[in-house]
Write an enzyme that holds these catalytic residues in place. Structure first.
Site, PDB file in Angstrom:
ATOM      1  N   GLU A 173      11.705 -16.914  -8.744  1.00  0.00           N
ATOM      2  CA  GLU A 173      13.020 -17.445  -8.024  1.00  0.00           C
ATOM      3  C   GLU A 173      12.957 -17.667  -6.835  1.00  0.00           C
ATOM      4  O   GLU A 173      13.602 -17.096  -5.788  1.00  0.00           O
ATOM      5  CB  GLU A 173      14.064 -16.187  -8.322  1.00  0.00           C
ATOM      6  CG  GLU A 173      14.257 -15.985  -9.895  1.00  0.00           C
ATOM      7  CD  GLU A 173      15.862 -15.268 -10.312  1.00  0.00           C
ATOM      8  OE1 GLU A 173      16.241 -14.674  -9.141  1.00  0.00           O
ATOM      9  OE2 GLU A 173      15.968 -15.184 -11.398  1.00  0.00           O
ATOM     10  N   GLU A 301      13.116 -15.147 -17.970  1.00  0.00           N
ATOM     11  CA  GLU A 301      13.995 -14.095 -17.762  1.00  0.00           C
ATOM     12  C   GLU A 301      15.257 -14.673 -18.603  1.00  0.00           C
ATOM     13  O   GLU A 301      15.896 -15.819 -18.262  1.00  0.00           O
ATOM     14  CB  GLU A 301      14.498 -13.790 -16.283  1.00  0.00           C
ATOM     15  CG  GLU A 301      13.343 -13.106 -15.644  1.00  0.00           C
ATOM     16  CD  GLU A 301      14.046 -12.815 -14.294  1.00  0.00           C
ATOM     17  OE1 GLU A 301      14.857 -12.548 -13.871  1.00  0.00           O
ATOM     18  OE2 GLU A 301      13.023 -12.603 -13.525  1.00  0.00           O
TER      19      GLU A 301
HETATM   20  O1  AHR Z   1      16.336  -9.139 -13.921  1.00  0.00           O
HETATM   21  C1  AHR Z   1      16.764  -8.975 -12.794  1.00  0.00           C
HETATM   22  C2  AHR Z   1      16.535  -9.983 -11.643  1.00  0.00           C
HETATM   23  O2  AHR Z   1      17.343 -11.207 -12.214  1.00  0.00           O
HETATM   24  C3  AHR Z   1      15.173 -10.385 -11.345  1.00  0.00           C
HETATM   25  O3  AHR Z   1      14.561  -9.658 -10.439  1.00  0.00           O
HETATM   26  C4  AHR Z   1      15.336 -11.635 -10.639  1.00  0.00           C
HETATM   27  O4  AHR Z   1      14.134 -12.359 -10.862  1.00  0.00           O
HETATM   28  C5  AHR Z   1      16.764 -12.153 -11.324  1.00  0.00           C
HETATM   29  O5  AHR Z   1      17.542 -12.784 -10.545  1.00  0.00           O
END
Ligand code: AHR
Length: 498
Positions: A173, A301
């Site tokens: 990110e 994610e």
């Molecule tokens: O999964 C929780 C958070 O969500 C992670 O650390 C980040 O990559 C995303 O914003």
């Protein structure tokens, strides 16, 4: 009656086991308590890893695990987590709850966990606050066999043989918590950092993953690829995508994991179904640079994100998990299968005690969530060949602006020669009769397993079996057709012998 068509002779792509991958971050009680309790814990463990958790994860055949973050990755300095535990640096986990991170779980422990799980390794490196040297030395430490400062350090720390790093993420990110960068700037950094992610063992090349977009940020995908996609030398093997299902659509008031109504059920599922559009539109941009689909879309994610359970640390992201989560899992896993020509890995966030977990723990207790049960049904797709399939659907929902198709499906031909069929029925009220017809293929036998229940049903430490799967005997085969009725609010797996 809805018609479903399956053509076992038309193969659409390989279903990488990694589509059912997982993610574990130094966040809340995911690593500490959830997975790692230390060798001296009263909780049964092997080399510090909870035995109950490892066994439950092995059952769903966890194919790959991403670590150490997440946002934590771009603040993580790997040398803090090696060597004698007594001397490892203690620090504040500024991102997640401001608690002390004692670094007792580091590279050696992660590799040991993957060894116990029998899964592939996905390490996420630090671009946001780390140096090229640091990243390069980490790769050397983990994977170089010969004589070198980092390989010698690994050996001195008790691990003679190099490990295998299957995937390496170059930052996380970086448009946000990983450095607030613009895509062109990140693209240039990616080119530079990845250069030093060396392949020391040519027989086990590391798949390098660039940081991709947040949800529908198509500009990011386009500009990162324009800057960093290299035609030929393969210095990018994957581009990530993050998309969370926030039921209210409002990050400030996300909604409860367990206390929701029917409208929220349909809204949540409509929001999760946006994944289809994201795969198509990011995929279309990737096609422009990479028509041969050499680089994978890595959805590292995904999952539901609710308000934390009342009374828990807001920075720990601990949430319960209901049949709604099982439905979200089933819908997304079907989507990943259907797009397996481009989607090469997906990692649910997160494995234990954080967001849409497959397992929850409290002290020495552990429960399998409805999401775990959905993964347990879908594991039969791993390493199969996606085959052509289609099901007739009807729109269901309570508001005109929030209607969704009742059914999703995917079908694979397994290495066992059988067809593996998964279906979801999102309707809260209506079951659906289905006539599944196989093109030019006779059915010998069919059996199934079903996950169904009230939309809010969930497992607790006192009632861990409220949501569970049962044998499904409602399917009958005749000639080339299988007839069955999928109940409302259910995820169904059928194994068809042909
Ligand atoms: O999964 C929780 C958070 O969500 C992670 O650390 C980040 O990559 C995303 O914003």
């Amino acid at each position: 009656m809805a018609k479903m068509y399956v053509n076992p002779k038309v193969k659409k792509g390989h279903i990488n086991p990694e589509l059912q991958g997982h993610f574990s971050e130094h966040l809340g009680r995911c690593i500490y308590e959830g997975i790692y309790v230390g060798e001296n814990s009263d909780i049964p463990n092997v080399n510090g890893m909870r035995t109950d958790v490892v066994e439950a994860l092995k059952e769903i055949k966890v194919p790959v695990l991403r670590w150490p973050g997440g946002c934590f990755a771009d603040e993580y300095h790997w040398k803090d987590g090696i060597g004698s535990k007594e001397t490892r640096k203690k620090m504040i986990n500024t991102h997640w709850g401001g608690v002390v991170e004692d670094n007792s779980f580091g590279t050696h422990e992660f590799m040991e966990l993957c060894r116990q799980l029998g899964c592939k390794t996905y390490i996420n490196g630090n671009v946001g606050s780390g140096t090229v040297q640091e990243m390069s030395e980490w790769v050397e430490y983990m994977t170089f066999e010969g004589v070198s400062p980092m390989a010698d350090l690994r050996k001195a720390n008790g691990h003679e043989e190099p490990w295998t790093v299957d995937y390496f993420g170059v930052g996380n990110e970086n448009w946000g918590c990983g450095g607030n960068m613009r895509p062109q700037y990140y693209g240039d950094l990616y080119r530079r950092y990845q250069t030093y992610v060396r392949n020391y063992d040519s027989k086990k090349p590391i798949s390098k993953i660039a940081c991709g977009a947040n949800a529908d940020d198509y500009h990011w995908t386009d500009k990162v690829l324009e800057t960093a996609f290299d035609h030929g030398s393969g210095y990018m093997n994957g581009l990530s995508l993050h998309y969370y299902t926030v039921p209210s659509g409002d990050w400030n008031h996300k909604g409860s994991a367990t206390d929701f109504d029917e409208k929220s059920w349909y809204k949540t599922l409509k929001i999760t179904l946006k994944m289809k559009e994201l795969i198509q539109r990011h995929g279309a941009i990737m096609d422009q640079y990479d028509p041969e689909k050499k680089i994978g879309m890595i959805i590292d994610e995904w999952g539901t994100w609710y308000d934390v359970e009342p009374g828990t640390n807001p920075g720990f992201l601990y949430q319960q998990n209901t049949m709604r989560d099982a439905m979200v899992a089933g819908i997304n896993l079907n989507l990943f299968n259907k797009n397996c020509d481009r989607v090469k890995m997906a990692n649910i966030a997160q494995m234990v005690n954080v967001l849409q977990s497959v397992l929850l723990t409290e002290g020495d207790k552990m429960v399998k969530t409805p999401t775990w049960h959905a993964f347990n049904l879908y594991k039969h797709h791993q390493d199969g060949e996606l085959v052509e399939s289609f099901v007739e659907t009807k729109d269901v929902g309570l508001e005109e602006s929030c209607m969704i198709p009742n059914l999703t499906e995917s079908v694979s031909l397994g290495t066992d020669g059988r067809l593996h069929v998964t279906l979801t029925n999102a309707s809260l009220t209506d079951s659906e009769e289905i006539d599944m017809v196989l093109a030019e293929t006779a059915v010998k036998s069919v059996k199934g397993t079903i996950l169904t229940g009230d939309m809010k049903a969930h497992n607790t430490f006192d009632a861990p079996e409220t949501v569970h799967t049962e044998a499904f005997s409602g399917a009958t085969a005749s000639g080339s057709s299988v007839k069955f009725t999928i109940p409302a609010c259910s995820v169904l797996y059928l194994e068809v012998e042909i």
